[in-house]
Design a protein around this motif. Sequence first.
Motif, PDB file in Angstrom:
ATOM      1  N   HIS A  27       1.010  -1.129   0.023  1.00  0.00           N
ATOM      2  CA  HIS A  27       0.032  -0.108  -0.049  1.00  0.00           C
ATOM      3  C   HIS A  27       0.865   1.398   0.085  1.00  0.00           C
ATOM      4  CE1 HIS A  27      -2.685   3.298   1.632  1.00  0.00           C
ATOM      5  NE2 HIS A  27      -1.715   3.255   2.491  1.00  0.00           N
ATOM      6  N   ALA A  28       0.380   2.382  -0.826  1.00  0.00           N
ATOM      7  CA  ALA A  28       1.289   3.656  -0.711  1.00  0.00           C
ATOM      8  C   ALA A  28       0.089   4.478  -0.205  1.00  0.00           C
ATOM      9  CB  ALA A  28       1.740   3.841  -2.022  1.00  0.00           C
ATOM     10  N   PHE A  29       0.560   5.528   0.631  1.00  0.00           N
ATOM     11  CA  PHE A  29      -0.050   6.681   1.193  1.00  0.00           C
ATOM     12  C   PHE A  29      -0.677   7.471   0.074  1.00  0.00           C
ATOM     13  CE2 PHE A  29       0.372   5.844   5.199  1.00  0.00           C
ATOM     14  CZ  PHE A  29       1.664   5.750   5.807  1.00  0.00           C
ATOM     15  N   ASN A  30      -1.999   7.673   0.053  1.00  0.00           N
ATOM     16  CA  ASN A  30      -2.589   8.480  -1.364  1.00  0.00           C
ATOM     17  C   ASN A  30      -3.917   9.184  -0.637  1.00  0.00           C
ATOM     18  OD1 ASN A  30      -3.046   9.686  -3.430  1.00  0.00           O
ATOM     19  ND2 ASN A  30      -3.228   7.853  -4.844  1.00  0.00           N
ATOM     20  N   ASP A  31      -5.161   8.914  -1.399  1.00  0.00           N
ATOM     21  CA  ASP A  31      -6.148   9.452  -0.813  1.00  0.00           C
ATOM     22  C   ASP A  31      -6.623   8.285   0.160  1.00  0.00           C
ATOM     23  OD1 ASP A  31      -9.580  10.036  -2.235  1.00  0.00           O
ATOM     24  OD2 ASP A  31      -8.412  10.789  -0.522  1.00  0.00           O
ATOM     25  N   ASP A  32      -6.014   8.080   1.288  1.00  0.00           N
ATOM     26  CA  ASP A  32      -6.580   7.231   2.301  1.00  0.00           C
ATOM     27  C   ASP A  32      -6.810   7.527   3.710  1.00  0.00           C
ATOM     28  OD1 ASP A  32      -3.368   5.281   1.678  1.00  0.00           O
ATOM     29  OD2 ASP A  32      -3.842   7.543   2.693  1.00  0.00           O
ATOM     30  N   PHE A  33      -6.697   6.657   4.712  1.00  0.00           N
ATOM     31  CA  PHE A  33      -7.146   6.909   6.231  1.00  0.00           C
ATOM     32  C   PHE A  33      -6.908   5.807   6.613  1.00  0.00           C
ATOM     33  CE2 PHE A  33     -11.322   5.179   6.360  1.00  0.00           C
ATOM     34  CZ  PHE A  33     -11.767   5.859   5.227  1.00  0.00           C
ATOM     35  N   MET A  34      -6.434   5.739   7.881  1.00  0.00           N
ATOM     36  CA  MET A  34      -5.960   4.766   8.753  1.00  0.00           C
ATOM     37  C   MET A  34      -6.743   4.907  10.135  1.00  0.00           C
ATOM     38  SD  MET A  34      -2.352   3.032   7.465  1.00  0.00           S
ATOM     39  CE  MET A  34      -2.579   1.636   8.446  1.00  0.00           C
ATOM     40  N   GLY A  35      -7.174   3.963  10.701  1.00  0.00           N
ATOM     41  CA  GLY A  35      -7.670   4.139  11.957  1.00  0.00           C
ATOM     42  C   GLY A  35      -7.468   2.918  12.805  1.00  0.00           C
ATOM     43  N   TRP A  36      -7.745   3.043  14.139  1.00  0.00           N
ATOM     44  CA  TRP A  36      -7.895   2.133  15.250  1.00  0.00           C
ATOM     45  C   TRP A  36      -9.207   1.814  15.637  1.00  0.00           C
ATOM     46  CZ3 TRP A  36      -3.585  -0.935  16.376  1.00  0.00           C
ATOM     47  CH2 TRP A  36      -2.248  -0.268  15.920  1.00  0.00           C
ATOM     48  N   PHE A  37      -9.438   0.637  16.002  1.00  0.00           N
ATOM     49  CA  PHE A  37     -10.903   0.307  16.321  1.00  0.00           C
ATOM     50  C   PHE A  37     -10.481  -0.684  17.631  1.00  0.00           C
ATOM     51  CE2 PHE A  37     -14.375   1.702  13.796  1.00  0.00           C
ATOM     52  CZ  PHE A  37     -13.457   2.244  12.864  1.00  0.00           C
ATOM     53  N   ARG A  38     -11.493  -1.052  18.662  1.00  0.00           N
ATOM     54  CA  ARG A  38     -11.197  -2.009  19.314  1.00  0.00           C
ATOM     55  C   ARG A  38     -12.436  -2.767  19.901  1.00  0.00           C
ATOM     56  NH1 ARG A  38     -10.180   2.220  24.811  1.00  0.00           N
ATOM     57  NH2 ARG A  38     -12.353   2.983  25.040  1.00  0.00           N
ATOM     58  N   GLN A  39     -12.326  -4.116  20.309  1.00  0.00           N
ATOM     59  CA  GLN A  39     -13.428  -4.829  20.939  1.00  0.00           C
ATOM     60  C   GLN A  39     -12.948  -5.396  22.151  1.00  0.00           C
ATOM     61  OE1 GLN A  39     -14.612  -7.562  17.566  1.00  0.00           O
ATOM     62  NE2 GLN A  39     -16.830  -7.637  18.646  1.00  0.00           N
ATOM     63  N   ALA A  40     -13.969  -5.143  22.889  1.00  0.00           N
ATOM     64  CA  ALA A  40     -13.763  -6.076  24.376  1.00  0.00           C
ATOM     65  C   ALA A  40     -14.719  -7.006  24.394  1.00  0.00           C
ATOM     66  CB  ALA A  40     -14.264  -5.078  25.504  1.00  0.00           C
ATOM     67  N   PRO A  41     -14.488  -8.214  25.085  1.00  0.00           N
ATOM     68  CA  PRO A  41     -15.412  -9.364  25.065  1.00  0.00           C
ATOM     69  C   PRO A  41     -16.718  -9.112  25.555  1.00  0.00           C
ATOM     70  CG  PRO A  41     -13.337  -9.817  26.251  1.00  0.00           C
ATOM     71  CD  PRO A  41     -13.469  -8.023  26.051  1.00  0.00           C
ATOM     72  N   GLY A  42     -17.656  -9.794  24.517  1.00  0.00           N
ATOM     73  CA  GLY A  42     -19.125  -9.298  24.760  1.00  0.00           C
ATOM     74  C   GLY A  42     -19.672  -7.978  24.292  1.00  0.00           C
ATOM     75  N   LYS A  43     -18.632  -7.039  23.620  1.00  0.00           N
ATOM     76  CA  LYS A  43     -19.013  -5.799  23.224  1.00  0.00           C
ATOM     77  C   LYS A  43     -18.933  -5.385  21.731  1.00  0.00           C
ATOM     78  CE  LYS A  43     -18.405  -3.405  27.262  1.00  0.00           C
ATOM     79  NZ  LYS A  43     -17.841  -2.090  28.124  1.00  0.00           N
ATOM     80  N   GLU A  44     -19.610  -4.451  21.145  1.00  0.00           N
ATOM     81  CA  GLU A  44     -19.361  -4.394  19.741  1.00  0.00           C
ATOM     82  C   GLU A  44     -17.916  -3.721  19.568  1.00  0.00           C
ATOM     83  OE1 GLU A  44     -22.814  -5.593  18.497  1.00  0.00           O
ATOM     84  OE2 GLU A  44     -21.796  -4.392  16.845  1.00  0.00           O
ATOM     85  N   ARG A  45     -17.575  -3.747  18.177  1.00  0.00           N
ATOM     86  CA  ARG A  45     -15.955  -3.118  17.859  1.00  0.00           C
ATOM     87  C   ARG A  45     -16.511  -1.650  17.865  1.00  0.00           C
ATOM     88  NH1 ARG A  45     -12.840  -5.727  13.398  1.00  0.00           N
ATOM     89  NH2 ARG A  45     -13.000  -7.348  14.673  1.00  0.00           N
ATOM     90  N   GLU A  46     -15.530  -0.848  18.453  1.00  0.00           N
ATOM     91  CA  GLU A  46     -15.797   0.584  18.581  1.00  0.00           C
ATOM     92  C   GLU A  46     -14.546   1.298  18.025  1.00  0.00           C
ATOM     93  OE1 GLU A  46     -16.376   1.945  22.448  1.00  0.00           O
ATOM     94  OE2 GLU A  46     -14.421   1.331  23.119  1.00  0.00           O
TER      95      GLU A  46
END
Length: 124
Positions: A27-46
Amino acid sequence: QVQLVESGGELVQAGGSLRLSCVASGHAFNDDFMGWFRQAPGKEREFVAAIRWSFRSTYYAESVEGRFTISRDNARSGVFLQMNSLRPEDTAVYYCALGYGLRNVRVATSYDYWGQGTQVTVSS
């Protein structure tokens, strides 16, 4: 083929700090974005944080604002997530993700590629 690999998750005491790393290959940086999500046991990914290169913009969930910082790793085409003042409620598997275009960076469905996740455990 784009691949994302996270690292840096571990067990830490409340109040401590960790830095997560996500390396992107094919991958090369261009018109993109990167993110972090997290998911705890029994919970939705946030949503946790995101960065959009073209706008030099960063975005944070209210729960981590002021404690976490997302930044770009230019050398390895990825991102860091610096996490300070960690709390037990930050315990989760943290996922790195990559998306393209003018999408809502706070929504998981906006992302096209995901890493395998790294476990962060904060003890009280």
